[in-house]
Motif scaffolding. Structure first.
Motif, PDB file in Angstrom:
ATOM      1  N   GLU A  76      39.920  49.739  31.509  1.00  0.00           N
ATOM      2  CA  GLU A  76      40.924  50.396  30.664  1.00  0.00           C
ATOM      3  C   GLU A  76      41.566  51.592  31.379  1.00  0.00           C
ATOM      4  N   ASN A  77      40.785  52.304  32.190  1.00  0.00           N
ATOM      5  CA  ASN A  77      41.344  53.428  32.946  1.00  0.00           C
ATOM      6  C   ASN A  77      42.429  52.969  33.914  1.00  0.00           C
ATOM      7  N   VAL A  78      42.182  51.861  34.590  1.00  0.00           N
ATOM      8  CA  VAL A  78      43.183  51.337  35.527  1.00  0.00           C
ATOM      9  C   VAL A  78      44.341  50.697  34.763  1.00  0.00           C
ATOM     10  N   ASN A  79      44.011  49.987  33.699  1.00  0.00           N
ATOM     11  CA  ASN A  79      45.053  49.313  32.913  1.00  0.00           C
ATOM     12  C   ASN A  79      46.024  50.310  32.291  1.00  0.00           C
ATOM     13  N   LEU A  80      45.543  51.514  31.972  1.00  0.00           N
ATOM     14  CA  LEU A  80      46.407  52.543  31.410  1.00  0.00           C
ATOM     15  C   LEU A  80      47.568  52.854  32.358  1.00  0.00           C
ATOM     16  N   ALA A  81      47.248  52.984  33.658  1.00  0.00           N
ATOM     17  CA  ALA A  81      48.286  53.258  34.662  1.00  0.00           C
ATOM     18  C   ALA A  81      49.195  52.049  34.858  1.00  0.00           C
ATOM     19  N   ARG A 141      49.689  41.779  34.240  1.00  0.00           N
ATOM     20  CA  ARG A 141      49.094  43.117  34.306  1.00  0.00           C
ATOM     21  C   ARG A 141      47.574  43.013  34.422  1.00  0.00           C
ATOM     22  N   HIS A 142      46.981  42.087  33.683  1.00  0.00           N
ATOM     23  CA  HIS A 142      45.522  41.868  33.779  1.00  0.00           C
ATOM     24  C   HIS A 142      45.142  41.472  35.201  1.00  0.00           C
ATOM     25  N   GLU A 143      45.865  40.539  35.776  1.00  0.00           N
ATOM     26  CA  GLU A 143      45.573  40.092  37.142  1.00  0.00           C
ATOM     27  C   GLU A 143      45.714  41.241  38.144  1.00  0.00           C
ATOM     28  N   TRP A 144      46.701  42.109  37.899  1.00  0.00           N
ATOM     29  CA  TRP A 144      46.953  43.223  38.814  1.00  0.00           C
ATOM     30  C   TRP A 144      45.840  44.274  38.712  1.00  0.00           C
ATOM     31  N   VAL A 145      45.361  44.524  37.478  1.00  0.00           N
ATOM     32  CA  VAL A 145      44.230  45.439  37.301  1.00  0.00           C
ATOM     33  C   VAL A 145      43.013  44.908  38.052  1.00  0.00           C
TER      34      VAL A 145
END
Length: 265
Positions: free
Chosen positions: A96-101, A115-119
Protein backbone atom coordinates in the motif's frame (compact mmCIF):
# COMPACT_ATOMS: atom_id res chain seq x y z
CA UNK A 1 29.20 17.28 -20.63
CA UNK A 2 25.56 17.61 -21.69
CA UNK A 3 23.60 19.24 -18.86
CA UNK A 4 20.69 17.12 -17.65
CA UNK A 5 20.57 18.74 -14.23
CA UNK A 6 22.19 22.16 -13.83
CA UNK A 7 22.71 24.32 -10.77
CA UNK A 8 23.46 27.80 -12.05
CA UNK A 9 25.12 30.14 -9.52
CA UNK A 10 22.76 29.07 -6.75
CA UNK A 11 22.68 30.92 -3.42
CA UNK A 12 20.58 30.00 -0.41
CA UNK A 13 20.04 32.00 2.74
CA UNK A 14 17.50 31.93 5.56
CA UNK A 15 16.22 35.05 7.33
CA UNK A 16 15.19 34.67 10.96
CA UNK A 17 14.40 37.45 13.43
CA UNK A 18 16.23 40.03 11.37
CA UNK A 19 19.34 37.86 11.00
CA UNK A 20 20.45 36.38 7.69
CA UNK A 21 22.15 32.98 7.63
CA UNK A 22 24.07 32.33 4.41
CA UNK A 23 24.00 28.58 3.81
CA UNK A 24 25.14 28.15 0.19
CA UNK A 25 26.94 30.61 -2.08
CA UNK A 26 27.64 30.43 -5.80
CA UNK A 27 26.89 26.75 -6.36
CA UNK A 28 27.37 25.81 -10.02
CA UNK A 29 27.21 22.15 -11.01
CA UNK A 30 26.28 20.19 -14.14
CA UNK A 31 25.17 16.56 -13.90
CA UNK A 32 24.78 14.30 -16.93
CA UNK A 33 21.89 11.92 -17.53
CA UNK A 34 22.54 8.56 -15.90
CA UNK A 35 25.33 9.88 -13.68
CA UNK A 36 25.74 8.94 -10.01
CA UNK A 37 26.99 11.94 -8.03
CA UNK A 38 27.70 12.05 -4.31
CA UNK A 39 27.86 15.23 -2.25
CA UNK A 40 30.09 15.06 0.82
CA UNK A 41 31.23 17.52 3.46
CA UNK A 42 31.26 18.22 7.19
CA UNK A 43 28.05 18.72 9.16
CA UNK A 44 26.54 22.15 8.59
CA UNK A 45 27.92 22.63 5.09
CA UNK A 46 24.46 22.69 3.49
CA UNK A 47 24.43 19.26 1.82
CA UNK A 48 20.80 18.50 2.69
CA UNK A 49 19.78 22.06 1.85
CA UNK A 50 21.34 21.58 -1.59
CA UNK A 51 19.38 18.35 -2.06
CA UNK A 52 16.17 20.12 -1.00
CA UNK A 53 16.80 22.81 -3.62
CA UNK A 54 17.10 20.16 -6.32
CA UNK A 55 13.95 18.45 -5.01
CA UNK A 56 12.06 21.75 -5.11
CA UNK A 57 11.27 21.48 -1.40
CA UNK A 58 13.09 24.76 -0.72
CA UNK A 59 13.27 27.78 -3.08
CA UNK A 60 16.65 29.16 -4.15
CA UNK A 61 17.58 32.66 -2.95
CA UNK A 62 19.46 33.42 -6.17
CA UNK A 63 20.42 31.57 -9.33
CA UNK A 64 18.46 28.62 -10.71
CA UNK A 65 18.10 24.85 -10.64
CA UNK A 66 17.35 23.50 -14.12
CA UNK A 67 16.23 20.00 -15.06
CA UNK A 68 16.27 19.44 -18.82
CA UNK A 69 16.43 23.24 -19.17
CA UNK A 70 13.23 23.74 -17.15
CA UNK A 71 13.44 25.63 -13.87
CA UNK A 72 12.77 23.67 -10.70
CA UNK A 73 10.61 25.73 -8.32
CA UNK A 74 8.32 23.16 -6.68
CA UNK A 75 8.28 19.47 -5.72
CA UNK A 76 7.43 16.99 -8.46
CA UNK A 77 7.41 13.23 -9.09
CA UNK A 78 10.26 13.58 -11.61
CA UNK A 79 12.51 14.24 -8.58
CA UNK A 80 11.94 11.50 -6.00
CA UNK A 81 13.61 11.67 -2.58
CA UNK A 82 14.72 8.82 -0.31
CA UNK A 83 15.45 10.11 3.20
CA UNK A 84 17.55 8.56 5.98
CA UNK A 85 14.27 7.97 7.77
CA UNK A 86 12.26 5.70 5.45
CA UNK A 87 9.11 7.87 5.91
CA UNK A 88 6.74 4.96 5.33
CA UNK A 89 3.16 5.35 6.55
CA UNK A 90 2.95 2.92 9.49
CA UNK A 91 -0.73 2.05 9.05
CA UNK A 92 -0.24 0.92 5.44
CA UNK A 93 1.31 -2.32 4.23
CA UNK A 94 4.46 -2.44 2.13
CA UNK A 95 2.31 -2.86 -0.98
CA UNK A 96 0.00 0.00 0.00
CA UNK A 97 2.91 2.38 0.68
CA UNK A 98 4.24 1.88 -2.84
CA UNK A 99 0.79 1.80 -4.41
CA UNK A 100 0.03 5.20 -2.86
CA UNK A 101 2.80 6.77 -4.97
CA UNK A 102 1.90 4.77 -8.08
CA UNK A 103 -1.77 5.77 -7.88
CA UNK A 104 -0.84 9.42 -7.36
CA UNK A 105 1.36 9.55 -10.46
CA UNK A 106 -0.30 7.06 -12.81
CA UNK A 107 -4.02 7.13 -11.94
CA UNK A 108 -4.92 8.55 -15.36
CA UNK A 109 -2.35 6.69 -17.47
CA UNK A 110 -2.37 3.13 -16.08
CA UNK A 111 -5.29 0.82 -15.40
CA UNK A 112 -5.72 -0.71 -11.94
CA UNK A 113 -4.20 -3.97 -13.20
CA UNK A 114 -1.26 -2.13 -14.73
CA UNK A 115 -0.71 -0.20 -11.51
CA UNK A 116 -0.72 -3.47 -9.54
CA UNK A 117 1.85 -4.98 -11.90
CA UNK A 118 4.00 -1.85 -11.61
CA UNK A 119 3.90 -1.92 -7.79
CA UNK A 120 4.96 -5.57 -7.78
CA UNK A 121 7.69 -4.94 -10.38
CA UNK A 122 9.24 -2.26 -8.16
CA UNK A 123 8.98 -4.42 -5.04
CA UNK A 124 10.67 -7.21 -7.00
CA UNK A 125 13.42 -4.79 -7.99
CA UNK A 126 14.37 -4.27 -4.33
CA UNK A 127 13.61 -7.89 -3.34
CA UNK A 128 10.65 -7.00 -1.16
CA UNK A 129 7.74 -8.64 -2.99
CA UNK A 130 7.63 -11.39 -0.36
CA UNK A 131 6.82 -8.81 2.34
CA UNK A 132 4.10 -6.95 0.45
CA UNK A 133 1.44 -7.58 3.11
CA UNK A 134 3.58 -6.62 6.10
CA UNK A 135 3.44 -3.25 7.83
CA UNK A 136 6.58 -1.18 8.53
CA UNK A 137 6.68 -2.23 12.21
CA UNK A 138 6.97 -5.85 11.10
CA UNK A 139 10.11 -5.46 8.95
CA UNK A 140 13.73 -4.45 9.59
CA UNK A 141 15.31 -1.04 9.02
CA UNK A 142 17.07 -2.21 5.88
CA UNK A 143 13.84 -3.63 4.50
CA UNK A 144 12.05 -0.35 5.19
CA UNK A 145 14.70 1.50 3.20
CA UNK A 146 14.26 -0.96 0.33
CA UNK A 147 10.55 -0.18 0.32
CA UNK A 148 11.33 3.55 0.39
CA UNK A 149 13.57 3.11 -2.64
CA UNK A 150 10.89 1.05 -4.41
CA UNK A 151 8.31 3.77 -3.71
CA UNK A 152 10.62 6.44 -5.12
CA UNK A 153 11.48 4.41 -8.22
CA UNK A 154 7.83 3.55 -8.82
CA UNK A 155 7.19 7.19 -9.77
CA UNK A 156 9.69 6.80 -12.64
CA UNK A 157 11.63 9.87 -11.55
CA UNK A 158 14.11 11.56 -13.84
CA UNK A 159 16.37 11.98 -10.81
CA UNK A 160 16.56 9.90 -7.64
CA UNK A 161 17.73 11.99 -4.66
CA UNK A 162 19.20 10.07 -1.73
CA UNK A 163 19.68 11.92 1.58
CA UNK A 164 22.03 9.70 3.62
CA UNK A 165 19.81 6.71 2.83
CA UNK A 166 22.01 4.17 4.65
CA UNK A 167 23.07 6.33 7.61
CA UNK A 168 20.83 4.69 10.21
CA UNK A 169 21.67 1.08 9.26
CA UNK A 170 24.17 -1.38 10.70
CA UNK A 171 27.33 -2.03 8.67
CA UNK A 172 26.24 -5.33 7.10
CA UNK A 173 22.75 -4.10 6.15
CA UNK A 174 24.33 -0.92 4.80
CA UNK A 175 26.68 -2.92 2.57
CA UNK A 176 23.84 -5.07 1.22
CA UNK A 177 21.74 -2.01 0.43
CA UNK A 178 24.67 -0.24 -1.24
CA UNK A 179 25.06 -3.30 -3.48
CA UNK A 180 21.33 -3.21 -4.24
CA UNK A 181 21.51 0.46 -5.24
CA UNK A 182 24.55 -0.24 -7.44
CA UNK A 183 22.60 -3.00 -9.17
CA UNK A 184 19.52 -0.79 -9.65
CA UNK A 185 21.65 2.01 -11.10
CA UNK A 186 23.33 -0.42 -13.49
CA UNK A 187 20.00 -1.91 -14.62
CA UNK A 188 17.93 1.28 -14.90
CA UNK A 189 20.56 3.92 -15.65
CA UNK A 190 18.87 6.46 -13.37
CA UNK A 191 20.42 9.80 -12.57
CA UNK A 192 21.22 9.69 -8.85
CA UNK A 193 22.40 12.38 -6.44
CA UNK A 194 23.33 11.19 -2.95
CA UNK A 195 24.24 13.01 0.26
CA UNK A 196 26.66 11.06 2.45
CA UNK A 197 29.18 11.41 5.27
CA UNK A 198 30.79 8.08 4.36
CA UNK A 199 33.94 8.37 2.22
CA UNK A 200 34.06 4.69 1.28
CA UNK A 201 30.40 4.76 0.29
CA UNK A 202 30.95 7.81 -1.91
CA UNK A 203 33.90 6.26 -3.73
CA UNK A 204 32.19 2.87 -4.10
CA UNK A 205 28.98 4.20 -5.66
CA UNK A 206 29.84 7.42 -7.46
CA UNK A 207 30.96 8.56 -10.88
CA UNK A 208 31.90 11.90 -9.31
CA UNK A 209 32.17 13.21 -5.75
CA UNK A 210 31.31 16.84 -5.00
CA UNK A 211 33.20 18.04 -1.91
CA UNK A 212 31.68 21.00 -0.06
CA UNK A 213 33.56 23.62 1.92
CA UNK A 214 32.49 24.34 5.49
CA UNK A 215 29.63 26.74 6.14
CA UNK A 216 28.45 29.38 6.44
CA UNK A 217 28.19 30.34 2.76
CA UNK A 218 29.47 26.91 1.72
CA UNK A 219 30.76 26.42 -1.80
CA UNK A 220 31.89 23.51 -3.95
CA UNK A 221 35.52 23.03 -2.94
CA UNK A 222 36.53 20.25 -5.31
CA UNK A 223 34.92 17.74 -7.67
CA UNK A 224 36.61 14.35 -7.91
CA UNK A 225 36.13 11.95 -10.85
CA UNK A 226 36.07 8.28 -9.83
CA UNK A 227 37.54 6.52 -12.90
CA UNK A 228 36.74 2.96 -11.81
CA UNK A 229 34.89 0.62 -14.17
CA UNK A 230 31.42 -0.54 -13.22
CA UNK A 231 30.12 -2.89 -11.93
CA UNK A 232 32.32 -2.53 -8.85
CA UNK A 233 33.17 -5.24 -6.33
CA UNK A 234 33.79 -3.92 -2.82
CA UNK A 235 36.18 -6.79 -1.96
CA UNK A 236 38.32 -6.25 -5.04
CA UNK A 237 38.33 -2.48 -4.51
CA UNK A 238 39.88 -2.86 -1.05
CA UNK A 239 43.30 -3.19 -2.71
CA UNK A 240 42.61 -1.26 -5.93
CA UNK A 241 45.11 1.59 -6.38
CA UNK A 242 42.63 3.93 -8.08
CA UNK A 243 40.06 3.35 -5.34
CA UNK A 244 42.63 4.01 -2.63
CA UNK A 245 43.83 7.15 -4.42
CA UNK A 246 40.26 8.52 -4.67
CA UNK A 247 39.61 7.67 -1.04
CA UNK A 248 42.80 9.44 0.00
CA UNK A 249 41.86 12.55 -2.00
CA UNK A 250 38.47 12.85 -0.29
CA UNK A 251 39.89 12.21 3.17
CA UNK A 252 42.61 14.78 2.60
CA UNK A 253 40.05 17.40 1.54
CA UNK A 254 37.82 16.71 4.55
CA UNK A 255 40.75 16.59 6.98
CA UNK A 256 42.19 19.87 5.73
CA UNK A 257 38.78 21.54 6.03
CA UNK A 258 38.28 20.17 9.53
CA UNK A 259 41.72 21.34 10.61
CA UNK A 260 40.93 24.81 9.23
CA UNK A 261 37.77 24.99 11.35
CA UNK A 262 39.62 23.88 14.49
CA UNK A 263 42.34 26.48 13.93
CA UNK A 264 39.71 29.22 13.60
CA UNK A 265 37.93 28.34 16.86
Amino acid sequence: MTAYLKLDHVDKHFDRAGTRAEVLKGISLTIAKGEYVSIIGHSGCGKSTLLNLIAGLTPVSAGAVLLENREVNAPGPERAVVFQNHSLLPWLTVYENVNLAVSKVFSSSKSRAERHEWVMANLDLVQMAHAKDKRPAEISGGMKQRVGIARALSMEPKILLLDEPFGALDALTRAHLQDAVMDIHARLGNTMVMITHDVDEAVLLSDRIVMMTNGPAAKIGEILDVPIEKPRNRIELASDRTYLKCREAVLKFLYERHRFVEAAE
